[in-house]
Motif scaffolding. Structure first.
Motif, PDB file in Angstrom:
ATOM      1  N   VAL A 110      -9.567   9.750   2.552  1.00 10.79           N
ATOM      2  CA  VAL A 110      -9.686  10.228   1.168  1.00 10.79           C
ATOM      3  C   VAL A 110      -9.514   9.025   0.250  1.00 10.79           C
ATOM      4  N   PRO A 111     -10.562   8.605  -0.459  1.00  8.16           N
ATOM      5  CA  PRO A 111     -10.478   7.393  -1.289  1.00  8.16           C
ATOM      6  C   PRO A 111      -9.334   7.468  -2.293  1.00  8.16           C
ATOM      7  N   GLY A 112      -8.651   6.323  -2.443  1.00  5.46           N
ATOM      8  CA  GLY A 112      -7.592   6.223  -3.434  1.00  5.46           C
ATOM      9  C   GLY A 112      -6.321   6.963  -3.100  1.00  5.46           C
ATOM     10  N   SER A 113      -6.115   7.328  -1.836  1.00  2.00           N
ATOM     11  CA  SER A 113      -4.957   8.160  -1.486  1.00  2.00           C
ATOM     12  C   SER A 113      -3.762   7.361  -0.973  1.00  2.00           C
ATOM     13  N   MET A 114      -3.861   6.038  -0.917  1.00  2.00           N
ATOM     14  CA  MET A 114      -2.748   5.244  -0.390  1.00  2.00           C
ATOM     15  C   MET A 114      -1.616   5.141  -1.408  1.00  2.00           C
ATOM     16  N   ALA A 115      -0.392   5.124  -0.880  1.00  2.00           N
ATOM     17  CA  ALA A 115       0.786   4.954  -1.740  1.00  2.00           C
ATOM     18  C   ALA A 115       1.887   4.284  -0.934  1.00  2.00           C
ATOM     19  N   ILE A 116       2.700   3.461  -1.639  1.00  2.00           N
ATOM     20  CA  ILE A 116       3.871   2.830  -1.047  1.00  2.00           C
ATOM     21  C   ILE A 116       5.083   3.317  -1.835  1.00  2.00           C
ATOM     22  N   MET A 117       5.976   4.010  -1.141  1.00  2.28           N
ATOM     23  CA  MET A 117       7.162   4.584  -1.782  1.00  2.28           C
ATOM     24  C   MET A 117       6.777   5.405  -3.007  1.00  2.28           C
ATOM     25  N   GLY A 118       5.666   6.177  -2.868  1.00  5.42           N
ATOM     26  CA  GLY A 118       5.225   7.060  -3.929  1.00  5.42           C
ATOM     27  C   GLY A 118       4.402   6.392  -5.010  1.00  5.42           C
ATOM     28  N   SER A 119       4.256   5.086  -4.950  1.00  4.90           N
ATOM     29  CA  SER A 119       3.487   4.357  -5.952  1.00  4.90           C
ATOM     30  C   SER A 119       2.065   4.151  -5.445  1.00  4.90           C
ATOM     31  N   SER A 120       1.086   4.639  -6.197  1.00  5.90           N
ATOM     32  CA  SER A 120      -0.307   4.606  -5.755  1.00  5.90           C
ATOM     33  C   SER A 120      -0.812   3.180  -5.600  1.00  5.90           C
ATOM     34  N   ARG A 121      -1.712   3.027  -4.661  1.00  7.28           N
ATOM     35  CA  ARG A 121      -2.351   1.743  -4.406  1.00  7.28           C
ATOM     36  C   ARG A 121      -3.866   1.941  -4.387  1.00  7.28           C
ATOM     37  N   THR A 122      -4.586   0.870  -4.705  1.00  7.93           N
ATOM     38  CA  THR A 122      -6.042   0.936  -4.672  1.00  7.93           C
ATOM     39  C   THR A 122      -6.540   0.642  -3.267  1.00  7.93           C
ATOM     40  N   ASP A 123      -7.815   0.940  -3.049  1.00  9.50           N
ATOM     41  CA  ASP A 123      -8.422   0.682  -1.743  1.00  9.50           C
ATOM     42  C   ASP A 123      -8.911  -0.754  -1.615  1.00  9.50           C
ATOM     43  N   ALA A 124      -9.004  -1.464  -2.751  1.00  8.07           N
ATOM     44  CA  ALA A 124      -9.546  -2.808  -2.736  1.00  8.07           C
ATOM     45  C   ALA A 124      -8.480  -3.824  -2.328  1.00  8.07           C
ATOM     46  N   SER A 125      -8.942  -5.003  -1.918  1.00  8.36           N
ATOM     47  CA  SER A 125      -8.032  -6.097  -1.597  1.00  8.36           C
ATOM     48  C   SER A 125      -7.751  -6.857  -2.885  1.00  8.36           C
ATOM     49  N   ASP A 126      -6.818  -6.308  -3.685  1.00 11.64           N
ATOM     50  CA  ASP A 126      -6.598  -6.853  -5.025  1.00 11.64           C
ATOM     51  C   ASP A 126      -5.141  -7.224  -5.269  1.00 11.64           C
ATOM     52  N   GLY A 127      -4.424  -7.513  -4.198  1.00 11.12           N
ATOM     53  CA  GLY A 127      -3.068  -7.990  -4.363  1.00 11.12           C
ATOM     54  C   GLY A 127      -2.009  -6.922  -4.494  1.00 11.12           C
ATOM     55  N   ASP A 128      -2.367  -5.648  -4.275  1.00  7.73           N
ATOM     56  CA  ASP A 128      -1.355  -4.594  -4.397  1.00  7.73           C
ATOM     57  C   ASP A 128      -0.797  -4.175  -3.048  1.00  7.73           C
ATOM     58  N   SER A 129      -0.912  -5.051  -2.068  1.00  4.87           N
ATOM     59  CA  SER A 129      -0.281  -4.880  -0.745  1.00  4.87           C
ATOM     60  C   SER A 129      -0.945  -3.831   0.117  1.00  4.87           C
ATOM     61  N   SER A 130      -2.155  -3.404  -0.210  1.00  9.28           N
ATOM     62  CA  SER A 130      -2.817  -2.411   0.629  1.00  9.28           C
ATOM     63  C   SER A 130      -4.326  -2.511   0.432  1.00  9.28           C
ATOM     64  N   ASP A 131      -5.060  -2.046   1.444  1.00 11.90           N
ATOM     65  CA  ASP A 131      -6.508  -1.946   1.315  1.00 11.90           C
ATOM     66  C   ASP A 131      -7.043  -1.009   2.380  1.00 11.90           C
ATOM     67  N   TYR A 132      -8.268  -0.584   2.181  1.00 10.44           N
ATOM     68  CA  TYR A 132      -8.951   0.259   3.171  1.00 10.44           C
ATOM     69  C   TYR A 132     -10.264  -0.406   3.575  1.00 10.44           C
ATOM     70  N   ASN A 133     -10.448  -0.547   4.883  1.00 12.66           N
ATOM     71  CA  ASN A 133     -11.712  -1.018   5.459  1.00 12.66           C
ATOM     72  C   ASN A 133     -12.025  -2.467   5.089  1.00 12.66           C
ATOM     73  N   ILE A 134     -10.995  -3.249   4.749  1.00 15.65           N
ATOM     74  CA  ILE A 134     -11.226  -4.649   4.409  1.00 15.65           C
ATOM     75  C   ILE A 134     -10.500  -5.551   5.402  1.00 15.65           C
TER      76      ILE A 134
END
Length: 561
Positions: free
Chosen positions: A238-262
């Motif tokens: 589900v796009p945009g569904s990642m979160a760390i300790m309840g704080s949402s993260r983007t799917d892109a590799s943009d420095g927010d400590s998470s990504d999808y398919n990258i």
């Protein structure tokens, strides 16, 4: 008599001597001494000294050894190596060689290897060219021999420890020895990962939230932690569904400590960073169960953590505990009825509605058939050869599961059954009347699930009107020939057939033989199939058919008596 005075002076002469050795005089030292006597005669006159014989003692060897420090300890990392610097001193009074032994006791289930090296340059580390030893070289009294004890961890859990006793034993006197106790405690980062799901029995189309709880259960900092979570088969991220300790993260590799398919293809990647001992955190993401996943399908998830130990050495990847994230797909009840249909029909016609019922759920199901209609009775047939016609082999549906409702039996996932609905339009149904039937297929597994199909039949019936005129009009004298004309009009949308118009010859009138016409065509008076007959006091016209919007006229002549 005068008494002679005699003085004896004892001289101890050391022929050899030593400095202050730990065990005293060096072995082999020869100790010699003699006595000298001086005396006088009775008158006090000195006489020549007298000297005793020389006696000799040789100092024997005494063994002695000291290993320093007596005890030491430090931590060791998983698969790591630590070194301990020891020194062995010959505290005996003679040259000696000392055998070196090591005894290790493991506590907590670990495995370590221990080696003894000669530290030739005394720098406390193993250098190139320095090798393991099992004994010292020959050491003079008070000489020192430097050692490096190297402990290497093979396996073990955090907190397990190895106690190694290093012993130096005199070869001169095996009863003389000294030992040092070395303790190496395994201190490592131990990453524990647990993955759970909020819905263990989802249906196709359901959204599932995975939670990954990570904790450093070790006693040392885990560094550069990265968690990789492949998206399970039969699901879609589900796009945009990642979160760390309840704080949402983007799917892109943009420095927010998470990504999808990258970072990893087809996977959600979380970059945790460093985690001190006892640190923990929770990560989440969502997937949707794909359409059509069969009932009972097991969906297994996985999570892998890569990290370094406190020395920044890569550790073995750890697979998380995913027992709480094992999904079993439950049944989705769904049905699809064929497309709606429109038709036209004449009163008295049979109506046929070919359609299909498809089990669009993910497991076997039975579907009951019901309908609503202004017509009293509809029948439903299996169309076994799917030709849209009721023919040999096509039979009525029955109540296969004996629940009081006709049904089509059990259909497996995606199975299609062909049906034909049949009814008859009542005679006399008005032109333009729309007769609808709504057919409903309902899941027996979940009666809240159904689909419907509608057939709308527009009735095409003839609507006839008949008008009559006489010519000439008005008052006429006897002997006048009158022309009677009837006009027949079909204002309906259906075909009129077998129309019969009967017109009586009025009293006081005489029919003019051979005057009947249909349209402009003259007809005979006899019943000869030309559609017109004069019989008694009536003329009869027969119109085989008159189409929608059609019009025709009939006429005859009679003379006033």
């Amino acid at each position: 008599m005068r008494t002679k005075m005699f003085l004896i002076t004892i001289l101890a002469l050391m022929l050899a001597f030593s400095l202050a050795y730990a065990a005293g005089t060096p072995a082999g030292t020869v100790i010699s001494n003699y006595a000298t006597g001086a005396y006088k005669d009775a008158n006090g006159n000195s006489l020549p000294n007298v000297t005793s014989n020389t006696v000799t003692t040789v100092v024997s060897q005494v063994a002695g050894v000291d290993i320093s420090p007596a005890s030491t300890s430090t931590n060791i990392v998983f698969h790591g190596t630590v070194s301990f610097a020891l020194s062995l001193s010959n505290t005996g009074n003679g040259t000696d060689t000392f055998d070196l032994t090591k005894v290790s006791v493991e506590t907590g289930g670990g495995v370590n290897t221990v080696e003894i090296y000669y530290d030739e340059n005394g720098n406390g580390a193993v250098d190139a060219g320095e090798s393991t030893v099992t004994s010292t070289s020959a050491l003079a009294a008070d000489a020192r021999y430097d050692l490096v004890i190297v402990v290497t961890n093979v396996s073990g859990d955090d907190g397990s420890y190895c106690t190694t006793t290093v012993t130096g034993t005199s070869q001169f006197d095996s009863d003389v020895s000294d030992a040092s106790s070395i303790v190496s405690t395994l201190s490592t980062s131990v990453m524990g990962i647990t993955m759970t799901a909020d819905n263990l029995n989802p249906k196709p189309g359901d959204i599932v939230t995975y939670s990954i709880y990570g904790e450093n259960n070790g006693s040392a900092t885990a560094k550069h932690i990265v968690l990789t979570n492949p998206i399970p088969s039969n699901t879609t991220y589900v796009p945009g569904s990642m979160a760390i300790m309840g704080s949402s993260r983007t799917d892109a590799s943009d420095g927010d400590s998470s990504d999808y398919n990258i970072t990893a293809a087809g996977a959600v990647t979380f970059t945790w960073g460093d985690a001190p001992a006892g640190a923990s955190g929770t990560l989440t993401f969502q997937v949707q169960v794909n359409d059509g996943v069969p009932l009972g399908t097991i969906i297994n998830a996985s999570t892998i953590v890569n990290y370094n130990n406190i020395l920044d050495e890569a550790q073995q990847p750890v697979s998380g505990n995913v027992n709480g994230a094992r999904l079993t797909v439950s049944q989705l009840y769904a049905v699809e009825l064929g497309a709606d249909k429109t038709a036209i029909a004449n009163p008295g016609d049979y109506i046929y509605y070919p359609t299909t019922v498809t089990n669009t759920g993910n497991g076997s199901d039975i579907f009951s058939i019901s309908y609503s209609s202004v017509l009293a009775s509809w029948e439903f047939y299996f169309d076994h050869n799917a030709d849209g016609l009721i023919n040999n082999g096509d039979v009525l549906i029955t109540d296969s599961n004996l629940d009081g409702k006709p049904d089509i039996g059990t259909l497996i996932q995606n199975e299609v059954v062909y049906l034909i609905a049949k009814a008859q339009l009542p005679a006399g149904t008005s032109d333009g009347f729309v007769c609808s039937m709504t057919m409903v297929a309902t899941s027996v597994g979940d009666e809240a699930v159904s689909d419907d199909g509608v057939i709308s039949v527009t009735v095409t019936a003839p609507v006839l009107s008949l008008s009559k005129v006489v010519s000439p009009a008005g008052e006429q004298p006897p002997g006048t020939t009158l022309i009677y004309t009837c006009t027949l009009t079909n204002s309906g949308s259906g075909l009129a057939t077998q129309v019969v118009i009967s017109d009586n010859i009025p009293e006081n009138m005489t029919y003019n033989t051979g005057s009947m016409k249909i349209g402009t065509a003259t007809k005979t008076d006899t019943s000869d199939g030309d559609g017109a007959t004069q019989s008694g006091d009536a003329v009869i016209f027969e119109i085989p058919q008159l189409g929608p919007g059609g019009s025709t006229s009939v006429s005859f002549q009679a003379t006033i008596n």
